[in-house]
Design an enzyme around this catalytic site. Structure first.
Site, short mmCIF file in Angstrom:
data_model
loop_
_atom_site.label_atom_id
_atom_site.label_comp_id
_atom_site.label_asym_id
_atom_site.label_seq_id
_atom_site.Cartn_x
_atom_site.Cartn_y
_atom_site.Cartn_z
N GLY A 43 0.81 -1.22 0.00
CA GLY A 43 0.00 0.00 0.00
C GLY A 43 0.84 1.27 0.00
N MET A 168 -1.92 -4.79 -5.82
CA MET A 168 -3.23 -5.35 -5.49
C MET A 168 -3.99 -5.72 -6.76
SD MET A 168 -3.48 -5.26 -2.22
CE MET A 168 -1.80 -5.28 -1.71
N SER A 256 -4.33 3.28 -9.24
CA SER A 256 -4.21 3.98 -7.96
C SER A 256 -4.87 5.35 -8.05
CB SER A 256 -2.73 4.11 -7.58
OG SER A 256 -2.26 2.88 -7.13
N ALA A 257 -6.18 5.34 -8.30
CA ALA A 257 -6.92 6.58 -8.51
C ALA A 257 -6.97 7.44 -7.25
CB ALA A 257 -8.33 6.26 -8.98
N HIS A 258 -6.65 6.83 -6.09
CA HIS A 258 -6.72 7.59 -4.84
C HIS A 258 -5.66 8.69 -4.80
CE1 HIS A 258 -3.56 4.64 -3.91
NE2 HIS A 258 -3.08 5.58 -3.13
N TYR A 313 -13.98 -0.76 -6.76
CA TYR A 313 -13.38 -1.81 -5.95
C TYR A 313 -12.36 -1.24 -4.95
CZ TYR A 313 -11.50 -6.27 -4.52
OH TYR A 313 -11.09 -7.33 -3.76
N CYS A 401 -8.83 -18.04 3.83
CA CYS A 401 -9.99 -18.90 3.62
C CYS A 401 -11.18 -18.24 4.32
CB CYS A 401 -9.68 -20.27 4.22
SG CYS A 401 -10.92 -21.50 3.86
P1 NAD Z 1 -0.23 0.11 -7.69
O1 NAD Z 1 0.14 1.55 -7.59
O2 NAD Z 1 0.75 -0.95 -7.36
O3 NAD Z 1 -0.71 -0.19 -9.20
C1 NAD Z 1 -1.52 0.69 -9.96
C2 NAD Z 1 -1.41 0.29 -11.44
O4 NAD Z 1 -2.29 1.12 -12.19
C3 NAD Z 1 -0.02 0.50 -12.01
O5 NAD Z 1 0.40 -0.68 -12.66
C4 NAD Z 1 -0.19 1.67 -12.98
O6 NAD Z 1 0.67 1.56 -14.12
C5 NAD Z 1 -1.63 1.55 -13.38
N1 NAD Z 1 -2.28 2.81 -13.77
C6 NAD Z 1 -2.31 3.98 -13.09
N2 NAD Z 1 -3.11 4.87 -13.72
C7 NAD Z 1 -3.59 4.25 -14.82
C8 NAD Z 1 -4.50 4.64 -15.83
N3 NAD Z 1 -5.07 5.84 -15.84
N4 NAD Z 1 -4.79 3.73 -16.80
C9 NAD Z 1 -4.23 2.50 -16.81
N5 NAD Z 1 -3.36 2.09 -15.86
C10 NAD Z 1 -3.06 2.95 -14.87
O7 NAD Z 1 -1.56 -0.03 -6.82
P2 NAD Z 1 -2.22 -1.36 -6.20
O8 NAD Z 1 -1.48 -1.81 -5.00
O9 NAD Z 1 -2.47 -2.34 -7.28
O10 NAD Z 1 -3.61 -0.76 -5.67
C11 NAD Z 1 -4.55 -0.25 -6.59
C12 NAD Z 1 -5.66 0.50 -5.89
O11 NAD Z 1 -6.46 -0.41 -5.15
C13 NAD Z 1 -5.18 1.54 -4.88
O12 NAD Z 1 -5.97 2.71 -5.00
C14 NAD Z 1 -5.39 0.87 -3.56
O13 NAD Z 1 -5.59 1.79 -2.49
C15 NAD Z 1 -6.64 0.07 -3.83
N6 NAD Z 1 -6.82 -1.08 -2.92
C16 NAD Z 1 -8.04 -1.69 -2.86
C17 NAD Z 1 -8.25 -2.79 -2.02
C18 NAD Z 1 -9.57 -3.49 -1.89
O14 NAD Z 1 -9.82 -4.17 -0.94
N7 NAD Z 1 -10.43 -3.40 -2.84
C19 NAD Z 1 -7.21 -3.30 -1.25
C20 NAD Z 1 -5.98 -2.68 -1.35
C21 NAD Z 1 -5.80 -1.60 -2.19
#
Ligand code: NAD
Length: 546
Positions: A43, A168, A256-258, A313, A401
């Site tokens: 994260g 993730m 990682s839109a956050h 998600y 699990c």
């Molecule tokens: P990360 O930063 O490792 O990966 C993000 C990926 O998105 C990268 O590979 C990047 O190249 C790509 N990317 C970024 N902008 C893009 C765009 N406009 N178009 C196409 N590709 C793009 O992040 P992560 O660890 O995979 O986490 C992703 C998101 O999920 C985060 O916002 C995180 O907070 C959230 N998250 C959700 C949960 C859940 O339970 N649903 C759990 C953990 C994290």
């Protein structure tokens, strides 16, 4: 320096298995770190200890800790050893907690830069991280629930459009494949896609957006599970799909839109050129990111209108869009109220066990035990059948699990018996994510749209933590600020099962109460599945509070 990995085998470095088990969980969390040199587990900023001297301090104290003592950890640093009792937790942790007025990114990071606190995410700071498989099952459960609700049980012949194959996000393709469907995934980073092909998270890289759709549609028509990726921006792909009338069955996002500067990538840039712009002109970067995000959300809303099942998600996509002035982003539903709440309402969530012996055979014994204990749980059977191929061993052999209230205490008791009888090579730690039934308050995720409006009420994770202390869990942690700063409060717990009568008692109490407070949390909020479950649950709810 050598990379930290968990100790294995039967040799103890501590004064008992409870302390040794917690130490191995800490080491295993570090073994799976994204950046071990910085103690960052996942994260982006979630750490297991505040700094290296703090980590050494924690390890030294765990080695000295007596059965009747508790180690107190404040934001990733050991600060005291207190006399308690043999029935009390070995480790009590509080991470990243600040008063509400200080829960802004500016103030929080000022405090952490000053070395006063540490961001612990969920399982990083509570030493329960087991690598990528945790998110694989969460994502599997989400898609399975979507399939159940909308597509008659699985995703066979269905196309899921999403973006992001990061730490993730890489779980998405695996989860869609496990549910029988086809995933079409956009990511701006072609090298990353190739890496994911090497690890099996992606099957193919398509040369263009139309080629990706064609390949996905063909596989779906043949009912062949497949993960096709394309090196493209999520907004561009979503707009193309809409314009061409190629409407996926499901659409979501894990970019990682956050974080519009350090995470999300604006259209027109690949990963490398985005990195240059980020360094040279961050203001311009933010502007372009905001324009792309607006287009992205508009296109997702368009896909929803055209018939796709669209949901967020947990990547803060909607709030990020709202912050830059998008007025309809919240029309996209969140994954918890949409799909996961019925599970949480009956105490079902991300239970997991970790084989402290390091023996892979122990995990197989436990898979078999889970199947035997719950022969009619079809979701569990599917997960265990497919998890082997989709979740490589990362550090100590572990299994996430999802189990419900009732199931958890039964499984814990069985594990303790298997340790006692010697059918397992060593003790087992049972733990869970903070994203669970009764251990989290996160109004834009786990507790979004509670029927009674109690989304932001944070009493529940504290009650959960207190219950686990009262029950004698071996480690209890209370965190704030996981995910979005100012957005959450949560609690974690771990129990080490060493086969003793005392660990059987701890497990019976903790794994009853931990999910039970989740059932109660949902019951008080008026979630119908909790009310329906209560009469047969054995939970002693005080009725008539309404
Ligand atoms: P990360 O930063 O490792 O990966 C993000 C990926 O998105 C990268 O590979 C990047 O190249 C790509 N990317 C970024 N902008 C893009 C765009 N406009 N178009 C196409 N590709 C793009 O992040 P992560 O660890 O995979 O986490 C992703 C998101 O999920 C985060 O916002 C995180 O907070 C959230 N998250 C959700 C949960 C859940 O339970 N649903 C759990 C953990 C994290």
């Amino acid at each position: 320096m050598n990379r930290i990995v968990s100790a294995t085998g039967s040799q103890l470095r501590c004064k008992g298995w409870r302390q040794e088990g917690i130490l191995r969980m800490l080491e295993n969390t570090l073994a799976n770190a994204e950046r071990q040199e910085d103690l960052v587990i996942y994260g982006g900023i979630g750490k297991a200890a505040r700094d290296w001297p703090s980590l050494h301090g924690i390890v030294d104290e765990l080695k000295q800790l007596e059965e009747h003592e508790s180690l107190i950890v404040q934001s990733g640093r050991a600060i005291a050893v207190m006399r308690t009792t043999v029935a009390a937790p070995m480790v009590l942790i509080a991470n990243a907690n600040v008063v509400p007025r200080a829960a802004t990114p500016e103030q929080f990071f000022e405090l952490s830069d000053a070395g006063l606190t540490m961001h612990g995410q969920y399982t990083a700071g509570s030493w329960a991280y087991i690598g990528g498989q945790g998110i694989v099952q969460g994502t599997f459960e989400t898609f399975a629930a979507a399939a159940e609700r909308h597509f008659g049980g699985d995703l066979t012949g269905r196309i899921v459009f999403t973006a992001g194959i990061g730490g993730m996000g890489q779980a998405q393709g695996r989860a869609v494949r496990m549910n029988g469907g086809v995933a079409l995934i956009a990511d701006v980073d072609a090298d990353r896609i190739r890496d994911r092909i090497d690890t099996g998270a992606v099957d193919e890289l398509a040369a263009s957006i139309p080629a990706a759709w064609e390949r996905a549609a063909k596989a779906a028509a043949m009912h062949t599970p497949l993960v096709v990726a394309v090196a493209a921006n999520a907004a561009d792909v979503a707009e193309w799909l809409l314009a061409e009338g190629r409407i996926p069955d499901l659409a979501t996002d894990q970019t990682s839109a956050h974080d519009l500067l350090r995470g999300y990538v604006p259209s027109g840039h690949d990963a490398a050129s985005a990195a240059v712009l980020r360094d040279t002109d961050p203001e311009r970067y933010r502007e372009l990111s905001a324009l792309t995000l607006t287009r992205h959300v508009d296109a997702l809303l368009g896909l929803a209108k055209a018939g796709s099942v669209v949901f967020e998600y947990g990547n803060d996509l909607r709030m990020a869009a709202q912050r830059i002035g998008h007025t309809h982003a919240m029309d996209i539903p969140g994954f918890v109220p949409e799909f996961i709440r019925p599970s949480f309402a009956v105490g079902r969530g991300p239970f997991r066990w970790v084989c402290l012996s390091g023996e892979l055979a122990d995990r197989d014994v436990l898979d078999t035990a889970a199947r035997a204990l719950f022969p009619t749980d079809q979701k569990l059977a599917t997960w265990l059948e497919k998890a082997g191929g989709e979740t490589p061993v990362e550090g100590l052999p572990a299994r996430i699990c999802w189990l419900g209230h009732g199931q958890r205490a039964l499984m814990a008791a069985r594990i303790n018996e298997l340790v006692a009888s010697g059918e397992l090579a060593g003790p087992v730690a049972i733990t869970r994510d903070h994203l669970d039934s009764g251990s989290c308050a996160y109004p834009t995720r786990e507790t979004e749209l509670m029927p009674d409006g109690s989304d932001a009420i944070a009493d529940w994770p504290y009650l959960n933590a207190m219950l686990n202390v009262a029950g004698g869990a071996d480690l209890v942690a209370v965190h704030q600020n996981a995910g979005v700063i100012g957005g959450s409060a949560s609690a974690g717990m771990t129990v080490v099962l060493d086969g003793s009568e005392l660990s059987a008692q701890r497990a019976a109490i903790c794994f009853e109460n931990d999910p039970a407070i989740g059932v109660i949390r949902h019951l008080t909020a008026g979630v119908p599945e909790s009310a329906a479950y209560l009469p047969t649950s054995g939970i002693n709810a005080v009725v008539g509070w309404q």
